[in-house]
Design a protein around this motif. Sequence first.
Motif, short mmCIF file in Angstrom:
data_model
loop_
_atom_site.label_atom_id
_atom_site.label_comp_id
_atom_site.label_asym_id
_atom_site.label_seq_id
_atom_site.Cartn_x
_atom_site.Cartn_y
_atom_site.Cartn_z
N ALA A 38 -7.14 36.66 23.91
CA ALA A 38 -7.40 37.11 25.05
C ALA A 38 -8.19 38.66 24.96
CB ALA A 38 -6.11 37.57 25.84
N THR A 39 -8.90 38.89 25.77
CA THR A 39 -9.79 40.32 25.89
C THR A 39 -9.08 40.83 27.35
OG1 THR A 39 -11.66 39.49 27.03
CG2 THR A 39 -11.52 39.87 24.66
N LEU A 40 -8.46 42.21 27.51
CA LEU A 40 -8.02 42.49 28.38
C LEU A 40 -9.12 42.91 29.36
CD1 LEU A 40 -5.14 45.22 27.46
CD2 LEU A 40 -5.06 43.33 29.18
N PRO A 41 -9.20 42.67 30.76
CA PRO A 41 -10.11 42.91 31.68
C PRO A 41 -9.94 44.31 31.94
CG PRO A 41 -8.38 41.34 32.73
CD PRO A 41 -8.00 41.72 31.20
N GLU A 42 -11.30 44.81 32.54
CA GLU A 42 -11.09 46.32 33.14
C GLU A 42 -10.19 47.02 33.91
OE1 GLU A 42 -15.32 47.32 33.86
OE2 GLU A 42 -15.98 46.74 31.81
N ASP A 43 -9.80 45.93 34.80
CA ASP A 43 -8.81 46.53 35.91
C ASP A 43 -7.43 46.65 35.33
OD1 ASP A 43 -8.88 43.67 35.54
OD2 ASP A 43 -8.06 43.39 37.58
N ARG A 44 -7.20 45.84 34.28
CA ARG A 44 -5.87 45.83 33.54
C ARG A 44 -5.99 47.07 32.54
NH1 ARG A 44 -2.49 40.65 32.22
NH2 ARG A 44 -2.66 39.31 34.17
N LEU A 45 -6.98 47.25 32.03
CA LEU A 45 -7.13 48.48 31.17
C LEU A 45 -6.71 49.70 31.80
CD1 LEU A 45 -10.55 47.59 29.26
CD2 LEU A 45 -8.12 47.99 28.03
N ALA A 46 -7.45 49.81 33.26
CA ALA A 46 -7.26 51.10 33.97
C ALA A 46 -5.97 51.03 34.50
CB ALA A 46 -8.19 50.84 35.14
N GLU A 47 -5.10 49.89 34.76
CA GLU A 47 -3.77 49.89 35.30
C GLU A 47 -2.82 50.71 34.04
OE1 GLU A 47 -2.15 47.07 37.46
OE2 GLU A 47 -3.91 46.09 37.34
#
Length: 469
Positions: free
Chosen positions: A252-261
Amino acid sequence: MTNWLPSLSDGAGPIYVRLADRIEADIAAGALPAGVKLPPQRNLAFDLGVTIGTVGRAYALVRERGLVSGEVGRGTFVLGSSEEPSRQPQPEVFGGTRFAPTPGKLRMDSTAAPDVGQARVIAEVAARIARDHAGDLLDYVRQPLPSWLEAGRAWLSRPGWEPETDAIVPTAGAHAAIMAVIAAMTSPGDRIVFETLTYSSIARSAALIGRRPVLVEIDSEGMIPEDFEHVCAQQHPKLAFLMPGLHNPTLATLPEDRLAEIVGIARRHNVWLIEDMVFGNLVDGAPGPLVLLAPERTFHVGSLSKSVAAGLRAGWVACPPHTAQRVHTASRMVSGSLPNYLLTETAARLVLSGEANTIRRSVRAETAAREAIARTIFQGSDFASRPDIPFLWMKLPEPWLSGLFRRAALEEGVLVDEEDEYKPTRTDRTHHRIRVGFSSIPSREDVKRGFETIRRVLEGGIAGHDSFG
């Protein structure tokens, strides 16, 4: 199984050496004939009143002497005089981090960079260093060289982000870098967040030095922010370990919205972040690095092991402001020294000359060719893969369990990783998956043979394999 029980009253030196000498003497005397199975390590340790580790070291020593053979899941057997370990090349018997080399087995439990001819380049660079800087090979490394820091800056840089050289700490690989950060930024008893599936060697190493792993749930995209928030509020961890650029083993690669959260949660709860980009370094088009969003609390780690050569043992960590000296000191204290001069200087020259990037491109091309073979052979199976990543995350059909499948594959000559290798602590969660690495095997022909063997075991079903052994 033999009832043999050795006496350790004779001899001198450490107990494990005396035990190894006794095994050798009893083999020579015929008390341990060819083909006999030595007692399980746990049983012999109990009978002799020593630790399992002592017996394990003795068994390893007699294996090195060519007197016995050991195979995971079967035991240790005495070799006959005509059964000396073959000196002919064997299919992939090196590599891996969890098990000793197993002669004659295809090692699909390792993901070191494949052989793309980089050994010649590395040898030439190392030879020049040994010729021109022989004196530096004779002493301790006192301080990292400026070129080592510059190489780390160049290797760790990602689109949109570039670390300062004074934030770089060179280490003997990514594992050493991560453990230096943990030692520097946490204390015994502190909690560290790990995902429920992860590179578990870090969690086990952290527990060994008194840190307490706590788990956060993941899904198909990676860490679940809501569960991270819950764990932070309830257990107050000091640090979290993530692989957002490419997760091992799920890909998996963490999507940008999850990174921000995740960054927002870490800030609210004052949690340090370790970003492991060892596999992410192979991925094109991944979201921007976590450190780009949270430079004040993120330790960004990379190495050459998956992209250039695992044997170089070269890695770097880019540290948040005012923390690099703490990590540098912790690295030196934990390991007993700074990184090896020859290996680190070789790695730095490869990076700064551009050779490392050339090798990385060849590694990616070879990986893509092997992954294409997997897609053909496993067509119709449930697995995750990427053309730039050297392993598959494969779902097992009913009624296979991952541990049983691993044993069945081993009986057929192939080593794979069961899912428990990626669980940082005990858990009731089961995924019924295995990880199949395909980079460390020398040839595509052997890779294809390994894939075909796994496919054959999958299709043969569980009935042909003993689950009680």
